[in-house]
Write a protein that holds these residues in place. Structure first.
Motif, PDB file in Angstrom:
ATOM      1  N   UNK A  33     -10.074   1.587  -9.996  1.00 58.09           N
ATOM      2  CA  UNK A  33      -8.949   2.493  -9.773  1.00 58.09           C
ATOM      3  C   UNK A  33      -8.493   2.384  -8.321  1.00 58.09           C
ATOM      4  N   UNK A  34      -7.373   2.996  -8.023  1.00 62.03           N
ATOM      5  CA  UNK A  34      -6.784   2.894  -6.697  1.00 62.03           C
ATOM      6  C   UNK A  34      -7.615   3.511  -5.593  1.00 62.03           C
ATOM      7  N   UNK A  35      -8.244   4.630  -5.863  1.00 60.34           N
ATOM      8  CA  UNK A  35      -9.056   5.286  -4.821  1.00 60.34           C
ATOM      9  C   UNK A  35     -10.245   4.407  -4.440  1.00 60.34           C
ATOM     10  N   UNK A  36     -10.975   3.922  -5.439  1.00 59.62           N
ATOM     11  CA  UNK A  36     -12.106   3.028  -5.175  1.00 59.62           C
ATOM     12  C   UNK A  36     -11.618   1.716  -4.574  1.00 59.62           C
ATOM     13  N   UNK A  37     -10.443   1.266  -5.015  1.00 52.87           N
ATOM     14  CA  UNK A  37      -9.874   0.028  -4.502  1.00 52.87           C
ATOM     15  C   UNK A  37      -9.567   0.097  -3.020  1.00 52.87           C
ATOM     16  N   UNK A  38      -9.047   1.221  -2.565  1.00 52.64           N
ATOM     17  CA  UNK A  38      -8.749   1.386  -1.147  1.00 52.64           C
ATOM     18  C   UNK A  38     -10.036   1.352  -0.322  1.00 52.64           C
ATOM     19  N   UNK A  39     -11.084   2.028  -0.802  1.00 56.89           N
ATOM     20  CA  UNK A  39     -12.379   1.989  -0.105  1.00 56.89           C
ATOM     21  C   UNK A  39     -12.920   0.561  -0.051  1.00 56.89           C
ATOM     22  N   UNK A  40     -12.844  -0.142  -1.193  1.00 58.14           N
ATOM     23  CA  UNK A  40     -13.360  -1.514  -1.258  1.00 58.14           C
ATOM     24  C   UNK A  40     -12.550  -2.440  -0.359  1.00 58.14           C
ATOM     25  N   UNK A  66      -0.452   2.667   0.926  1.00 64.42           N
ATOM     26  CA  UNK A  66      -1.594   2.897   1.809  1.00 64.42           C
ATOM     27  C   UNK A  66      -2.178   1.586   2.322  1.00 64.42           C
ATOM     28  N   UNK A  67      -2.226   0.567   1.477  1.00 61.21           N
ATOM     29  CA  UNK A  67      -2.717  -0.738   1.928  1.00 61.21           C
ATOM     30  C   UNK A  67      -1.824  -1.293   3.034  1.00 61.21           C
ATOM     31  N   UNK A  68      -0.521  -1.129   2.898  1.00 62.12           N
ATOM     32  CA  UNK A  68       0.418  -1.624   3.897  1.00 62.12           C
ATOM     33  C   UNK A  68       0.294  -0.858   5.221  1.00 62.12           C
ATOM     34  N   UNK A  69      -0.102   0.422   5.149  1.00 61.73           N
ATOM     35  CA  UNK A  69      -0.353   1.184   6.377  1.00 61.73           C
ATOM     36  C   UNK A  69      -1.580   0.641   7.096  1.00 61.73           C
ATOM     37  N   UNK A  70      -2.624   0.345   6.328  1.00 63.92           N
ATOM     38  CA  UNK A  70      -3.878  -0.156   6.893  1.00 63.92           C
ATOM     39  C   UNK A  70      -3.724  -1.593   7.384  1.00 63.92           C
ATOM     40  N   UNK A  71      -3.026  -2.416   6.605  1.00 61.99           N
ATOM     41  CA  UNK A  71      -2.882  -3.838   6.905  1.00 61.99           C
ATOM     42  C   UNK A  71      -1.468  -4.292   6.531  1.00 61.99           C
ATOM     43  N   UNK A  72      -0.523  -4.192   7.457  1.00 61.28           N
ATOM     44  CA  UNK A  72       0.877  -4.503   7.142  1.00 61.28           C
ATOM     45  C   UNK A  72       1.124  -5.916   6.612  1.00 61.28           C
ATOM     46  N   UNK A  73       0.249  -6.855   6.903  1.00 60.88           N
ATOM     47  CA  UNK A  73       0.476  -8.232   6.467  1.00 60.88           C
ATOM     48  C   UNK A  73      -0.270  -8.605   5.185  1.00 60.88           C
ATOM     49  N   UNK A  74      -0.987  -7.651   4.588  1.00 61.40           N
ATOM     50  CA  UNK A  74      -1.746  -7.975   3.374  1.00 61.40           C
ATOM     51  C   UNK A  74      -0.795  -8.401   2.259  1.00 61.40           C
TER      52      UNK A  74
END
Length: 123
Positions: A33-40, A66-74
């Motif tokens: 899921x998305x919550x676990x995915x963000x942690x992973x 949220x991924x783009x906030x953490x890592x804009x180039x992902x």
């Protein structure tokens, strides 16, 4: 090859992508899921994320933001087959608007998945 994080609440989709991508030499991690995915994501630091759009806990669009906030180039591949009364095209357009790099419509085959992954990794 690449480190790829697959986030999908459907275990059969995760297993299919693991099989396809490990045969190509990629290193795969999974989350249900998305919550676990963000942690992973924060622990694993993948080169590429493949995420479903409609999931419990945190949906794919929220996760992409949220991924783009953490890592804009992902690089992110958004996947959807529709659901909740919405068609896949609508879900995927929304994901792209919020930062998905490429889109993959479910159901997909081996060649489709590899083509999208290879194109995305080449960016």
């Amino acid at each position: 090859m690449a480190r790829i994080l697959v986030i999908d609440d459907d275990a059969s989709i995760r297993a299919l992508l693991r099989e396809i991508l490990t045969e190509e030499g990629h290193e795969i991690e999974e989350s249900p899921d998305g919550r676990a995915g963000l942690r992973r994501f924060k622990q694993y630091l993948p080169d590429l994320v493949m995420t479903d759009i409609l999931m419990p806990e945190k949906d794919g669009v929220e996760l992409i933001m949220e991924l783009k906030e953490v890592s804009p180039t992902i690089r992110i591949i958004a996947m959807s087959g529709g659901g909740r009364g919405l068609d896949a095209a609508f879900n995927l357009r929304m994901a792209q608007d919020f930062g998905a790099t490429r889109l993959l419509v479910k159901p997909f085959g081996r060649s489709q998945a590899l083509e999208v992954v290879n194109e995305t990794l080449a960016l």
